[in-house]
Write a protein that holds these residues in place. Structure first.
Motif, mmCIF file in Angstrom:
data_model
loop_
_atom_site.group_PDB
_atom_site.id
_atom_site.type_symbol
_atom_site.label_atom_id
_atom_site.label_comp_id
_atom_site.label_asym_id
_atom_site.label_seq_id
_atom_site.Cartn_x
_atom_site.Cartn_y
_atom_site.Cartn_z
ATOM 1 N N ALA A 171 0.835 -1.199 0.000
ATOM 2 C CA ALA A 171 0.000 0.000 0.000
ATOM 3 C C ALA A 171 0.869 1.249 0.000
ATOM 4 N N TRP B 250 -2.644 -11.755 18.326
ATOM 5 C CA TRP B 250 -1.417 -11.037 17.978
ATOM 6 C C TRP B 250 -1.723 -10.189 16.753
ATOM 7 N N PHE B 251 -0.938 -9.144 16.553
ATOM 8 C CA PHE B 251 -1.211 -8.236 15.447
ATOM 9 C C PHE B 251 0.040 -8.053 14.605
ATOM 10 N N GLN C 55 -0.815 -1.702 18.492
ATOM 11 C CA GLN C 55 -0.616 -1.868 17.044
ATOM 12 C C GLN C 55 -0.746 -0.526 16.331
ATOM 13 N N LEU D 180 1.094 4.814 12.710
ATOM 14 C CA LEU D 180 1.170 6.260 12.943
ATOM 15 C C LEU D 180 2.611 6.750 12.833
ATOM 16 N N MET E 57 2.334 6.705 7.981
ATOM 17 C CA MET E 57 1.794 8.028 8.330
ATOM 18 C C MET E 57 2.881 9.000 8.788
HETATM 19 C C1 HEC Z 1 0.212 3.020 4.220
HETATM 20 C C2 HEC Z 1 -0.732 1.947 4.509
HETATM 21 C C3 HEC Z 1 -1.219 1.767 5.913
HETATM 22 C C4 HEC Z 1 -1.706 2.728 6.784
HETATM 23 C C5 HEC Z 1 -1.771 4.213 6.588
HETATM 24 C C6 HEC Z 1 -2.171 1.999 7.940
HETATM 25 N N1 HEC Z 1 -1.986 0.662 7.780
HETATM 26 FE FE1 HEC Z 1 -2.606 -0.790 9.011
HETATM 27 N N2 HEC Z 1 -1.475 -2.113 8.010
HETATM 28 C C7 HEC Z 1 -0.774 -1.861 6.856
HETATM 29 C C8 HEC Z 1 0.140 -2.951 6.586
HETATM 30 C C9 HEC Z 1 1.087 -3.056 5.411
HETATM 31 C C10 HEC Z 1 -0.018 -3.867 7.638
HETATM 32 C C11 HEC Z 1 0.778 -5.148 7.861
HETATM 33 C C12 HEC Z 1 2.144 -4.742 8.419
HETATM 34 C C13 HEC Z 1 2.995 -5.894 8.868
HETATM 35 O O1 HEC Z 1 2.464 -6.948 9.212
HETATM 36 O O2 HEC Z 1 4.216 -5.722 8.919
HETATM 37 C C14 HEC Z 1 -1.050 -3.314 8.508
HETATM 38 C C15 HEC Z 1 -1.555 -3.958 9.636
HETATM 39 C C16 HEC Z 1 -2.592 -3.464 10.415
HETATM 40 C C17 HEC Z 1 -3.263 -4.182 11.472
HETATM 41 C C18 HEC Z 1 -2.966 -5.608 11.901
HETATM 42 C C19 HEC Z 1 -3.996 -6.557 11.370
HETATM 43 C C20 HEC Z 1 -3.662 -7.982 11.691
HETATM 44 O O3 HEC Z 1 -4.464 -8.853 11.356
HETATM 45 O O4 HEC Z 1 -2.592 -8.256 12.262
HETATM 46 C C21 HEC Z 1 -4.189 -3.334 12.019
HETATM 47 C C22 HEC Z 1 -5.149 -3.621 13.156
HETATM 48 C C23 HEC Z 1 -4.059 -2.073 11.334
HETATM 49 N N3 HEC Z 1 -3.099 -2.189 10.345
HETATM 50 C C24 HEC Z 1 -4.733 -0.922 11.679
HETATM 51 C C25 HEC Z 1 -4.306 0.340 11.259
HETATM 52 C C26 HEC Z 1 -4.613 1.591 11.934
HETATM 53 C C27 HEC Z 1 -5.417 1.726 13.210
HETATM 54 C C28 HEC Z 1 -4.015 2.579 11.201
HETATM 55 C C29 HEC Z 1 -3.972 4.068 11.502
HETATM 56 C C30 HEC Z 1 -3.381 4.451 12.774
HETATM 57 C C31 HEC Z 1 -3.359 1.927 10.072
HETATM 58 N N4 HEC Z 1 -3.543 0.587 10.159
HETATM 59 C C32 HEC Z 1 -2.706 2.625 9.062
HETATM 60 C C33 HEC Z 1 -0.928 -0.733 6.075
HETATM 61 C C34 HEC Z 1 -1.366 0.476 6.586
#
Ligand code: HEC
Ligand code: HEC
Length: 369
Positions: A81, A104-105, A117, A122, A128
């Motif tokens: 993304a 776990w996240f 998480q 952020l 962000m």
């Molecule tokens: C630029 C894209 C992007 C933004 C902005 C973003 N995320 Fe994500 N999110 C991801 C990605 C990529 C992962 C997986 C990362 C990893 O596992 O290393 C993720 C993982 C997660 C997960 C874990 C889900 C799981 O099943 O483990 C959660 C909950 C989540 N994000 C919530 C949020 C929240 C709340 C915010 C804002 C504060 C946010 N995300 C902002 C891309 C984004």
């Protein structure tokens, strides 16, 4: 291969029936998170919703949580993304639907609560790119943020230390994510009907027979994708090609999580000695490199048809490709870090079995609430 034909036991055996009984009826009301004191409060949920959608929390001013977690599947339809300044995430964003059921996240499990998480995207420079000062300025600037924050935490955002502010904003996001549930699926109806048919001795005539049989027996999927979320909440190395910096999986992040200032046993947790903190201690004492290196979290399979592409790398475009991956016994040795778990072996599925598995996966799309 004769053993698999004439002498095969009828499906399901009593053990297999028990496994099937675990699969249906995921609750749409997850338990409250004791580490998050604002969890379940309507004001926290509403404020969390507004913050989740607010790009003003990012340093570049254009990226919100919603940028990467929107649409039917609450993710993006590309392998990675786009965050601040057009930078790309390293991994595929998982859905946030039903995320409150996770233990776990992140794909590597580097967060042990939903609120902590939220601090990761952020502050991640490619997502962000924010920090407590950017977040504080945004909260102070908007009167409805300021007053609701004060109602919940007893003080204005300007009056707390930087880490406390980040933890509290994470707790608001998590309070909102609690309502992102999408459970009841055709799969649940199928499994319940199939169990009744099996108990009545007519399993073989049921339309779900081949899919469930392959999922449970020949495909071994249920070894890891079990319970009502279809995950064991554990980490496995399935032998997925990954040459990126995060290819070490859970093993590579373990110490950082154990020492993290925001983990479930930290001073920012509202229940630092509770069950969630205990889970972390168990992890410390039982971690084995050969099991955790290159291991990633077993994702829930609920709503999986809405979240293509698949796997932590986003390498597989469709559910058909995922089934082919498992049928081949994973990617070749040497293309991933660590040791592939013994369950992942070539499966020799027939075309009908592959199709039945894909149908089963597609039947897991729940009803939006
Ligand atoms: C630029 C894209 C992007 C933004 C902005 C973003 N995320 Fe994500 N999110 C991801 C990605 C990529 C992962 C997986 C990362 C990893 O596992 O290393 C993720 C993982 C997660 C997960 C874990 C889900 C799981 O099943 O483990 C959660 C909950 C989540 N994000 C919530 C949020 C929240 C709340 C915010 C804002 C504060 C946010 N995300 C902002 C891309 C984004
Ligand atoms: C040894 C445990 C294990 C077994 C057995 C297993 N899986 Fe998985 N599954 C995982 C893990 C771990 C991942 C995430 C892997 C990664 O991204 O590195 C995963 C990912 C998936 C995904 C992608 C989900 C997403 O959101 O990206 C699908 C679909 C899936 N598995 C279906 C199946 C099916 C169908 C079978 C049986 C043929 C199966 N799995 C067998 C552990 C397992």
């Amino acid at each position: 291969m004769g053993w698999a034909c004439e002498s095969e036991e009828p499906f399901p055996t009593l053990d297999e029936l028990d496994q099937l009984r675990s699969l249906h009826s995921l609750s749409s009301h997850p338990r409250l998170d004791a580490t998050n004191k604002v969890d379940g409060l309507p004001v926290a949920q509403e404020l969390g919703h507004d913050l989740f959608k607010d790009p003003g929390l990012s340093r570049c001013g254009t990226v919100s949580c919603d940028s990467c977690h929107s649409g039917d599947g609450r993710t993006v339809d590309t392998a990675t993304a786009e965050g601040c300044g057009g930078q790309r995430t390293e991994r595929n964003p998982p859905t946030v639907l039903n995320v409150r059921h996770n233990r776990w996240f992140m794909w590597d499990g580097r967060a042990d609560s939903l609120w902590s998480q939220a601090i990761l995207p952020l502050t991640n420079p490619v997502e962000m790119d924010s920090d407590a000062e950017v977040v504080r300025a945004r909260l102070q600037a908007e009167e409805s943020y300021r007053t609701r924050y004060q109602t919940l935490f007893g003080v204005e955002p300007s009056g707390v230390a930087a880490p406390v502010l980040m933890a509290n904003v994470g707790k608001l996001m998590a309070a909102y994510e609690r309502v992102l549930m999408q459970v009841d699926a055709p799969f649940d109806t199928d499994v319940k009907r199939f169990i009744a048919a099996a108990e009545a001795g007519s399993a073989e005539g049921d339309p779900a027979y081949l899919g469930l049989k392959t999922f449970v027996r020949k495909g071994q999927c249920i070894v890891c994708h079990k319970g009502p979320s279809l995950t064991d909440e554990l980490f496995h190395n399935v032998g997925l090609e990954d040459r990126g910096p995060g290819a070490g999986g859970q093993w590579a992040v373990l110490n950082a999580l154990l020492d993290w200032e925001f983990n479930a046993s930290s001073r920012h947790s509202d229940d630092p000695n509770g069950a969630d903190a205990l889970r972390l201690r168990t992890l410390r004492s039982q971690a084995k490199q050969e099991e955790l290196e290159g291991a990633f979290r077993t994702p829930s399979l609920r709503n999986v048809a809405l979240t293509a592409p698949y796997m932590h790398t986003g390498a597989q475009a469709s559910l058909e490709e995922v089934v082919d991956f498992y049928n081949d016994g994973g990617n070749p040795e040497g293309s991933f870090t660590g040791k592939r778990t013994v369950t992942i072996v070539p499966l020799e599925l027939t075309d009908a079995e592959k199709r039945a598995l894909v149908e089963l996966l597609k039947s897991l799309t729940g009803t939006p609430r």
